[in-house]
Write an enzyme that holds these catalytic residues in place. Structure first.
Site, PDB file in Angstrom:
ATOM      1  CE1 TYR A  65      49.341   0.368  17.382  1.00  0.00           C
ATOM      2  CE2 TYR A  65      48.691   0.492  15.082  1.00  0.00           C
ATOM      3  CZ  TYR A  65      48.355   0.415  16.413  1.00  0.00           C
ATOM      4  OH  TYR A  65      47.023   0.402  16.783  1.00  0.00           O
ATOM      5  CB  CYS A 124      74.753  -5.628  16.960  1.00  0.00           C
ATOM      6  SG  CYS A 124      75.997  -4.374  16.703  1.00  0.00           S
ATOM      7  CD  GLU A 125      69.303  -8.182  18.004  1.00  0.00           C
ATOM      8  OE1 GLU A 125      68.986  -9.299  17.534  1.00  0.00           O
ATOM      9  OE2 GLU A 125      69.574  -7.988  19.200  1.00  0.00           O
ATOM     10  NE  ARG A 150      53.481  -1.425  11.567  1.00  0.00           N
ATOM     11  CZ  ARG A 150      53.269  -1.830  10.329  1.00  0.00           C
ATOM     12  NH1 ARG A 150      54.035  -1.397   9.343  1.00  0.00           N
ATOM     13  NH2 ARG A 150      52.296  -2.660  10.056  1.00  0.00           N
ATOM     14  N   GLY A 187      43.153   3.553  15.019  1.00  0.00           N
ATOM     15  CA  GLY A 187      44.495   4.063  15.288  1.00  0.00           C
ATOM     16  C   GLY A 187      45.206   4.242  13.960  1.00  0.00           C
ATOM     17  NE  ARG A 188      47.372  -1.008  11.211  1.00  0.00           N
ATOM     18  CZ  ARG A 188      48.460  -1.606  11.702  1.00  0.00           C
ATOM     19  NH1 ARG A 188      49.627  -1.366  11.157  1.00  0.00           N
ATOM     20  NH2 ARG A 188      48.377  -2.451  12.707  1.00  0.00           N
TER      21      ARG A 188
HETATM   22  C1  LIG Z   1      40.978  -2.172  21.926  1.00  0.00           C
HETATM   23  C2  LIG Z   1      41.658  -1.595  20.738  1.00  0.00           C
HETATM   24  N1  LIG Z   1      41.047  -0.608  20.064  1.00  0.00           N
HETATM   25  C3  LIG Z   1      41.634  -0.042  18.984  1.00  0.00           C
HETATM   26  C4  LIG Z   1      42.884  -0.443  18.531  1.00  0.00           C
HETATM   27  C5  LIG Z   1      43.478   0.238  17.352  1.00  0.00           C
HETATM   28  O1  LIG Z   1      43.705  -0.624  16.300  1.00  0.00           O
HETATM   29  P1  LIG Z   1      44.063  -0.015  14.851  1.00  0.00           P
HETATM   30  O2  LIG Z   1      45.274   0.801  14.999  1.00  0.00           O
HETATM   31  O3  LIG Z   1      44.267  -1.207  14.014  1.00  0.00           O
HETATM   32  O4  LIG Z   1      42.861   0.778  14.415  1.00  0.00           O
HETATM   33  C6  LIG Z   1      43.539  -1.480  19.199  1.00  0.00           C
HETATM   34  C7  LIG Z   1      44.853  -1.937  18.710  1.00  0.00           C
HETATM   35  O5  LIG Z   1      45.514  -2.775  19.225  1.00  0.00           O
HETATM   36  C8  LIG Z   1      42.922  -2.072  20.338  1.00  0.00           C
HETATM   37  O6  LIG Z   1      43.517  -3.043  21.012  1.00  0.00           O
END
Ligand SMILES: Cc1ncc(COP(=O)(O)O)c(C=O)c1O
Length: 434
Positions: free
Chosen positions: A385, A356-357, A326, A289-290
């Protein structure tokens, strides 16, 4: 690597000035680089070329339809965690037959929907879920492809809120129990035991936890494959990115420098894991993802006020924790840079939002160039994210989003109209005013 760099004094995303985008679309504004998304996808794809593989983008990190379309066009599948995400993947042009469906709490309706879409596989997190998927599949007269998510009990050494592969976490089935679970699953009707899956955590900048986990789980995958005839083994996501400016660079040549070698490049990841995975003879799935989306996005914000107290120099901006949670949630670091670079003094600043936090901050005691009301800043590496965790806290509309491709830019999510925040709400019937 990423595509946000200064051209003269102006910070640009690919060929587009961020100041021009801020002027045209207002702030807070997420800006994504199509070139960075593509570059990261193809870099990983090439590194994994020795394996038959499928990259399933973890769309929880960024589910904008334009991001999905970019990756779908490159051949990506999608790692989804709700029926909504499967629908979104399809809406963005993704192929549901390349979608895997993870998550510990899949409802009957979600399972039925996923079956109707002919998804690639359910990544199953408990025995109760296996029984539920079997029941729904029988009722719908479908065969459900399933893989058990094995929890290898390997510490990813990352932030506690993004570690998932130890027995302290709610995810997956304990390593020691997995073979028994498959034996019982094999007796359930309408299931196809299609593979094995794992994911140990997020933002891993060292390859060693991946190596340990794969070395531990690959022999299990081989044994189960011999018994049940699998198609795939998924090693999950988690490849970390560079958030700190001392390490980040827009220059691809940097990857081969001494600093570059210290972080987790796709090649280093592949060089370590391919020798462990190749002998399995299975298709390998990865779920980054990231790694794909993180450095592809920036959050652009305007300075509203400068406030000096006896102790602090506050830079109050128009973005807030509802736009990018984050720092508040994980104490994460985002590089903050002015859209227009000027020389001059550096001031130790707290960059904070209007919510307001006390937790509504982006940086504390950060040396930043002196800025004034009306200047703009960019929070870099905000593509993962970021907007997906956006909320309407304090009745703040969700930010607009723009995709850049070379010299072109387009709004890929309009700024949310404020009335939309309370659409669907109404006073109770007895509260009607005459
Ligand atoms: C099952 C699973 N796969 C992939 C990812 C993606 O993680 P990342 O963004 O660190 O690559 C996550 C993230 O929570 C996950 O829970």
């Amino acid at each position: 690597m990423h595509s946000f760099r200064y051209v003269g004094r102006e910070l640009c995303c690919e060929g587009v000035s961020l100041s021009a985008l801020a002027k045209k679309h207002g702030t807070p504004l997420y800006v994504y680089s199509q070139g960075t998304l593509t570059g990261h996808y193809t870099g990983l794809d090439q590194a994994l070329a020795p394996l038959e593989h499928l990259i399933c983008f973890a769309m929880k990190s960024n589910s904008n339809l334009a991001v999905i379309r970019t990756l779908a066009d490159l051949g990506a599948g999608f790692d989804t965690v709700s029926a909504g995400e499967i629908q979104r993947a399809v809406a963005g042009g993704g192929d549901p037959r390349k979608c895997v469906f993870a998550g510990v709490g899949k409802s009957e309706e979600e399972i039925a929907y996923a079956l109707s879409q002919d998804i690639y596989c359910f990544n199953v997190e408990s025995e109760a879920e296996l029984r539920r998927i079997s029941r729904v599949a029988v009722r719908r007269r479908r065969i459900a492809p399933v893989a058990v998510r094995v929890n290898p009990n390997v510490d990813a050494g990352t932030h506690a809120k993004i570690t998932t592969g130890t027995y302290e976490n709610k995810f997956g089935i304990a390593f020691e129990q997995v073979e028994g679970v498959y034996a019982r699953a094999a007796r359930l009707p309408n299931l196809r035991l299609r593979g094995l899956q794992m994911h140990i955590g997020s933002q891993l900048t060292d390859v060693e936890p991946f190596r340990l986990a794969v070395a531990k789980v690959a022999p299990l995958a081989a044994r189960l494959n011999a018994r049940y005839g699998f198609d795939f083994f998924s090693i999950g996501g988690g490849i970390g990115i560079v958030y700190r400016p001392a390490l980040a660079s827009a220059d691809p040549a940097w990857w081969s420098t001494r600093e570059g070698r210290a972080i987790l490049t796709p090649q280093r990841y592949a060089d370590t894991l391919v020798p462990l995975l190749k002998p399995l003879g299975l298709r390998i799935l990865v779920e980054p993802g990231r790694f794909l989306s993180g450095n592809a996005g920036a959050l652009v914000t305007r300075v509203e006020y400068i406030k000096k107290t006896g102790r602090k120099h506050f830079v109050i901006v128009d973005a807030a924790m509802n736009d990018l949670i984050r720092p508040a949630f994980y104490d994460s670091y985002h590089e903050i840079v002015p859209l227009t670079r000027r020389g001059g003094a550096v001031v130790s600043s707290d960059v904070v939002g209007p919510i307001c936090e006390s937790g509504d901050f982006f940086a504390k005691d950060r040396p930043l160039p002196r800025v004034a009301e009306g200047d703009h800043l960019a929070l870099l590496s905000a593509g993962a994210y970021g907007s997906v965790m956006g909320s309407n806290y304090n009745s703040r509309p969700l930010a607009a989003e723009v995709l850049v491709h070379g010299r072109k830019s387009a709004v890929v999510r309009t700024r949310q109209p404020v009335e939309q925040i309370w659409a669907g709400e109404a006073p109770a019937p007895w509260q009607q005013r005459r």
